[in-house]
Design a protein around this motif. Structure first.
Motif, PDB file in Angstrom:
ATOM      1  N   GLU A 104       0.841  -1.190   0.000  1.00 38.99           N
ATOM      2  CA  GLU A 104       0.000   0.000   0.000  1.00 38.99           C
ATOM      3  C   GLU A 104       0.878   1.242   0.000  1.00 38.99           C
ATOM      4  OE1 GLU A 104      -2.134  -1.120   3.447  1.00 38.99           O
ATOM      5  OE2 GLU A 104      -0.518  -0.637   4.828  1.00 38.99           O
ATOM      6  N   SER A 105       0.419   2.267  -0.698  1.00 45.38           N
ATOM      7  CA  SER A 105       1.137   3.543  -0.690  1.00 45.38           C
ATOM      8  C   SER A 105       0.189   4.630  -1.169  1.00 45.38           C
ATOM      9  CB  SER A 105       2.375   3.501  -1.590  1.00 45.38           C
ATOM     10  OG  SER A 105       2.004   3.343  -2.950  1.00 45.38           O
ATOM     11  N   ALA A 106       0.535   5.863  -0.820  1.00 47.81           N
ATOM     12  CA  ALA A 106      -0.244   7.006  -1.283  1.00 47.81           C
ATOM     13  C   ALA A 106       0.675   8.215  -1.350  1.00 47.81           C
ATOM     14  CB  ALA A 106      -1.422   7.292  -0.354  1.00 47.81           C
ATOM     15  N   LYS A 111       1.891  20.061  -7.666  1.00 45.58           N
ATOM     16  CA  LYS A 111       2.706  21.154  -7.126  1.00 45.58           C
ATOM     17  C   LYS A 111       3.295  20.849  -5.749  1.00 45.58           C
ATOM     18  CE  LYS A 111       2.358  26.081  -5.983  1.00 45.58           C
ATOM     19  NZ  LYS A 111       1.451  27.260  -5.943  1.00 45.58           N
ATOM     20  N   HIS A 112       2.534  20.191  -4.885  1.00 47.45           N
ATOM     21  CA  HIS A 112       2.987  19.938  -3.516  1.00 47.45           C
ATOM     22  C   HIS A 112       3.276  18.447  -3.301  1.00 47.45           C
ATOM     23  CE1 HIS A 112       1.916  24.040  -2.583  1.00 47.45           C
ATOM     24  NE2 HIS A 112       0.682  23.831  -3.018  1.00 47.45           N
ATOM     25  N   ALA A 113       3.847  17.795  -4.293  1.00 44.70           N
ATOM     26  CA  ALA A 113       4.057  16.342  -4.261  1.00 44.70           C
ATOM     27  C   ALA A 113       4.796  15.904  -2.997  1.00 44.70           C
ATOM     28  CB  ALA A 113       4.838  15.923  -5.497  1.00 44.70           C
ATOM     29  N   GLN A 114       4.269  14.840  -2.361  1.00 40.21           N
ATOM     30  CA  GLN A 114       4.878  14.278  -1.147  1.00 40.21           C
ATOM     31  C   GLN A 114       4.173  12.979  -0.790  1.00 40.21           C
ATOM     32  OE1 GLN A 114       3.493  16.591   2.552  1.00 40.21           O
ATOM     33  NE2 GLN A 114       3.157  18.074   0.887  1.00 40.21           N
ATOM     34  N   PRO A 115       4.869  12.091  -0.078  1.00 42.46           N
ATOM     35  CA  PRO A 115       4.237  10.822   0.319  1.00 42.46           C
ATOM     36  C   PRO A 115       3.281  11.015   1.487  1.00 42.46           C
ATOM     37  CG  PRO A 115       6.448  10.936   1.191  1.00 42.46           C
ATOM     38  CD  PRO A 115       6.280  12.154   0.319  1.00 42.46           C
ATOM     39  N   LEU A 116       2.330  10.101   1.608  1.00 40.86           N
ATOM     40  CA  LEU A 116       1.389  10.084   2.713  1.00 40.86           C
ATOM     41  C   LEU A 116       1.457   8.721   3.404  1.00 40.86           C
ATOM     42  CD1 LEU A 116      -1.710  11.677   0.927  1.00 40.86           C
ATOM     43  CD2 LEU A 116      -0.272  12.800   2.665  1.00 40.86           C
ATOM     44  N   ALA A 117       1.371   8.721   4.727  1.00 43.69           N
ATOM     45  CA  ALA A 117       1.349   7.475   5.489  1.00 43.69           C
ATOM     46  C   ALA A 117      -0.087   6.975   5.571  1.00 43.69           C
ATOM     47  CB  ALA A 117       1.912   7.701   6.888  1.00 43.69           C
ATOM     48  N   ILE A 118      -0.355   5.864   4.902  1.00 44.38           N
ATOM     49  CA  ILE A 118      -1.721   5.311   4.860  1.00 44.38           C
ATOM     50  C   ILE A 118      -1.665   3.801   5.084  1.00 44.38           C
ATOM     51  CG2 ILE A 118      -2.628   7.082   3.309  1.00 44.38           C
ATOM     52  CD1 ILE A 118      -2.174   3.697   1.826  1.00 44.38           C
ATOM     53  N   THR A 119      -2.822   3.236   5.361  1.00 43.31           N
ATOM     54  CA  THR A 119      -2.971   1.791   5.390  1.00 43.31           C
ATOM     55  C   THR A 119      -4.344   1.439   4.828  1.00 43.31           C
ATOM     56  OG1 THR A 119      -2.806  -0.213   6.744  1.00 43.31           O
ATOM     57  CG2 THR A 119      -3.948   1.651   7.734  1.00 43.31           C
ATOM     58  N   ALA A 120      -4.410   0.361   4.088  1.00 41.58           N
ATOM     59  CA  ALA A 120      -5.694  -0.072   3.535  1.00 41.58           C
ATOM     60  C   ALA A 120      -6.636  -0.486   4.651  1.00 41.58           C
ATOM     61  CB  ALA A 120      -5.476  -1.242   2.580  1.00 41.58           C
ATOM     62  N   LEU A 121      -7.901  -0.177   4.492  1.00 41.21           N
ATOM     63  CA  LEU A 121      -8.910  -0.677   5.413  1.00 41.21           C
ATOM     64  C   LEU A 121      -9.197  -2.136   5.087  1.00 41.21           C
ATOM     65  CD1 LEU A 121     -11.433   2.304   5.477  1.00 41.21           C
ATOM     66  CD2 LEU A 121      -9.540   1.827   7.060  1.00 41.21           C
ATOM     67  N   THR A 240      -6.961  23.135  -4.998  1.00 47.58           N
ATOM     68  CA  THR A 240      -7.193  21.801  -5.558  1.00 47.58           C
ATOM     69  C   THR A 240      -5.992  20.897  -5.282  1.00 47.58           C
ATOM     70  OG1 THR A 240      -8.571  22.711  -7.306  1.00 47.58           O
ATOM     71  CG2 THR A 240      -7.669  20.507  -7.649  1.00 47.58           C
ATOM     72  N   THR A 241      -6.271  19.733  -4.709  1.00 52.22           N
ATOM     73  CA  THR A 241      -5.219  18.775  -4.343  1.00 52.22           C
ATOM     74  C   THR A 241      -5.571  17.402  -4.897  1.00 52.22           C
ATOM     75  OG1 THR A 241      -4.741  19.996  -2.304  1.00 52.22           O
ATOM     76  CG2 THR A 241      -3.969  17.720  -2.417  1.00 52.22           C
ATOM     77  N   ARG A 242      -4.603  16.792  -5.544  1.00 54.78           N
ATOM     78  CA  ARG A 242      -4.785  15.447  -6.082  1.00 54.78           C
ATOM     79  C   ARG A 242      -3.884  14.470  -5.328  1.00 54.78           C
ATOM     80  NH1 ARG A 242      -7.229  15.131 -11.080  1.00 54.78           N
ATOM     81  NH2 ARG A 242      -6.139  13.187 -11.608  1.00 54.78           N
ATOM     82  N   ILE A 243      -4.389  13.269  -5.119  1.00 52.24           N
ATOM     83  CA  ILE A 243      -3.558  12.221  -4.537  1.00 52.24           C
ATOM     84  C   ILE A 243      -3.664  10.961  -5.379  1.00 52.24           C
ATOM     85  CG2 ILE A 243      -3.826  13.134  -2.199  1.00 52.24           C
ATOM     86  CD1 ILE A 243      -5.664  10.732  -1.597  1.00 52.24           C
ATOM     87  N   LYS A 244      -2.643  10.134  -5.273  1.00 51.09           N
ATOM     88  CA  LYS A 244      -2.637   8.823  -5.921  1.00 51.09           C
ATOM     89  C   LYS A 244      -2.609   7.775  -4.828  1.00 51.09           C
ATOM     90  CE  LYS A 244      -0.288   5.891  -9.285  1.00 51.09           C
ATOM     91  NZ  LYS A 244       0.916   5.682 -10.132  1.00 51.09           N
ATOM     92  N   LEU A 245      -3.519   6.832  -4.938  1.00 46.27           N
ATOM     93  CA  LEU A 245      -3.666   5.775  -3.952  1.00 46.27           C
ATOM     94  C   LEU A 245      -3.414   4.432  -4.623  1.00 46.27           C
ATOM     95  CD1 LEU A 245      -4.634   5.175  -0.982  1.00 46.27           C
ATOM     96  CD2 LEU A 245      -6.959   5.045  -1.908  1.00 46.27           C
ATOM     97  N   ASP A 246      -2.439   3.683  -4.136  1.00 47.68           N
ATOM     98  CA  ASP A 246      -2.103   2.368  -4.701  1.00 47.68           C
ATOM     99  C   ASP A 246      -2.249   1.310  -3.616  1.00 47.68           C
ATOM    100  OD1 ASP A 246      -1.094   2.836  -7.503  1.00 47.68           O
ATOM    101  OD2 ASP A 246       0.254   4.182  -6.419  1.00 47.68           O
ATOM    102  N   LEU A 247      -3.209   0.419  -3.782  1.00 48.73           N
ATOM    103  CA  LEU A 247      -3.442  -0.653  -2.809  1.00 48.73           C
ATOM    104  C   LEU A 247      -3.365  -2.006  -3.499  1.00 48.73           C
ATOM    105  CD1 LEU A 247      -6.528   0.735  -0.821  1.00 48.73           C
ATOM    106  CD2 LEU A 247      -4.096   1.145  -0.399  1.00 48.73           C
ATOM    107  N   ASP A 248      -2.616  -2.909  -2.918  1.00 45.38           N
ATOM    108  CA  ASP A 248      -2.589  -4.296  -3.381  1.00 45.38           C
ATOM    109  C   ASP A 248      -3.104  -5.140  -2.221  1.00 45.38           C
ATOM    110  OD1 ASP A 248      -2.192  -6.735  -4.533  1.00 45.38           O
ATOM    111  OD2 ASP A 248       0.015  -6.628  -4.560  1.00 45.38           O
ATOM    112  N   CYS A 249      -4.390  -5.456  -2.277  1.00 44.48           N
ATOM    113  CA  CYS A 249      -5.039  -6.170  -1.178  1.00 44.48           C
ATOM    114  C   CYS A 249      -6.364  -6.705  -1.704  1.00 44.48           C
ATOM    115  CB  CYS A 249      -5.279  -5.232   0.010  1.00 44.48           C
ATOM    116  SG  CYS A 249      -6.255  -3.755  -0.399  1.00 44.48           S
TER     117      CYS A 249
END
Length: 473
Positions: A104-106, A111-121, A240-249
């Motif tokens: 999992e990653s996000a 413009k403000h690109a940065q990683p986010l600490a996430i976990t899949a539900l 306006t803020t965009r995020i990319k969410l990648d989950l393998d689950c």
């Protein structure tokens, strides 16, 4: 006159019948109260509970339901019950869908690109989505959003839980996790993120099971750590803020685990049981120390200490390590179904599943609780030196006891201090070092007193095979 006399005689006879008799009062033998006090002091000096939770979290570690580690945990529990001297040890199968987390990653993109600490539900599908984020302050705000307003976007619910000793705000935080994804889909969202259902300020997200309503196509759903939720909220406020969410689950067929059960056989009423326990499974991020290795350890240790007495209690002490509580109370539901015909033989039941904080309050309940009020009060008196108060109008059954209570089983509430429980709940921080050995021993002492005296009681706590709605804990 003769008719009147006969009518009065008939009425008196009817009132004297069992159906109209005053409810009997359940009490405790004086000798048992003395033994319980001795057990209480012994438990405070005993380290069995600590050794058990240390063993489980060290030798098995995280044990998500259906995993290889879950199977090892079942074998561990069987061996541990036997090593602790339980007279009977067995397993009962529990089937459920199997969910797996692989990666999992996000990240914020643009413009403000940065990683986010996430976990899949738990229960989320896998997938990769990139879209604009729309923030909602709470679940109600998401529910009020216009139909179709989130088409092609990612919903972000930013509800901040507040810490309470009784954990009451989890009702709102947990609802975001369980209901939010489906609500987002109905509004057109292609993904869902939430501020973790937690009260900490560490960069460790909280997982937990979610559900998707029937007829909806599930979308990737994840929880942000509290600091990352704060960060994302600030970014959204900038524009306006965009995020990319990648989950393998995702779900991967069905699995079978087991409720593991150990008994200390009662001396004169062996078929009547006092049930205590915790759930054996955990989430996969930490080692499941407070959720719920502590509960398994507390109740195993209590049963062990009672089993060391020269004379067993009147009724059987049954300790259950429940399977797959985390993903839907599967173990508790399976136990209630398997033992439905024996509800009346369940004297009273309690589950430890709120960490390892000190117990501060006690109560019991059932469909017919009044006859056992005196026994409950007497148990509370023996617990009083532990800093535990008798609270006659509060409480409810633990999660895995809920299905049994719904069928009419009597329950007990041993309220733990959960002020910091949701700092750790379902996170990578749920590890052994978070448990205070002295607080754990106080829990063992309370459960030992409760289980022993309930098994010794002269009379019942009101279990009766009938549908009922138990109160929320």
């Amino acid at each position: 006159m003769r008719r009147r006399v006969l009518a009065i005689a008939s009425t008196l006879a009817l009132l004297a019948s069992p159906a109209f008799a005053a409810p009997s009062t359940t009490t405790l033998p004086p000798a048992s109260l003395g033994t319980a006090a001795q057990l209480r002091e012994q438990a405070l000096k005993d380290d069995t509970g600590w050794k058990v939770v240390e063993s489980l979290t060290t030798e098995i570690g995280p044990r998500i339901a259906g995993s290889e580690a879950d199977a090892r945990a079942v074998a561990w529990a069987v061996a541990k019950f036997k090593a602790l001297g339980f007279d009977k040890v067995w397993t009962e199968p529990v089937e459920f869908p199997k969910w797996e987390r692989r990666s999992e990653s996000a990240q914020v993109v643009g413009k403000h690109a940065q990683p986010l600490a996430i976990t899949a539900l738990g229960g989320s599908p896998g997938g990769s989505v990139e879209a604009e984020v729309v923030r909602f302050a709470d679940l109600a705000a998401l529910q009020a959003a216009p139909e179709g307003s989130l088409k092609g976007k990612i919903a972000f619910v930013d509800y901040q839980m507040t810490a309470y000793r009784d954990g009451r705000d989890y009702g709102k935080g947990g609802a975001v996790r369980s209901k939010g994804p489906s609500e987002a889909i109905r509004k057109g969202a292609v993904g869902f993120v939430m501020r973790s259902a937690g009260t900490d300020s560490h960069r460790v997200p909280h997982t937990g099971i979610t559900r998707f309503d029937e007829g909806l196509t599930p979308v990737p759903a994840a929880a942000l750590s509290v600091p990352d939720a704060n960060q994302l909220a600030r970014l959204v406020a900038l524009g306006t803020t965009r995020i990319k969410l990648d989950l393998d689950c995702g779900w991967d067929g069905k699995a079978t685990s087991y409720n593991v059960i150990g008994e200390i056989t009662g001396r004169s009423l062996p078929k009547e049981v006092v049930v205590i326990g915790g759930h054996l499974d955990s989430w996969d991020l930490g080692t499941g120390a407070v959720d719920d290795g502590a509960g398994v350890a507390i109740t195993m240790a209590a049963g062990h200490l009672i089993g060391q007495l020269k004379q067993a209690p009147k009724r059987t002490i049954r300790v259950v390590a429940f399977a797959n509580e985390e993903q839907g109370l599967y173990g508790g539901k399976a136990y209630a179904e398997a033992h439905a015909k024996d509800i009346a033989l369940h004297q009273v039941s309690a589950e430890s599943d709120f960490g390892a904080g000190r117990i501060y309050a006690f109560n019991t309940g059932s469909p017919n609780p009044e006859g056992s009020r005196e026994a409950t009060r007497q148990i509370a008196e023996v617990m009083k030196p532990l800093g535990i108060e008798y609270v006659a109008d509060k409480g409810g059954p633990g999660p895995d006891i809920g299905p049994l209570a719904a069928k009419g089983g009597a329950w007990a509430w041993l309220a733990q201090d959960g002020s910091d429980y949701f700092h750790l709940h379902h996170t990578a921080d749920d590890t052994l070092d978070k448990i205070d050995p002295a607080a754990l021993a106080q829990n063992v002492a309370a459960y030992t007193v409760f289980a022993y005296l309930s098994a010794e009681a002269e009379g019942s706590f009101g279990s009766e095979a009938k549908p009922t709605t138990p109160p929320n804990e």
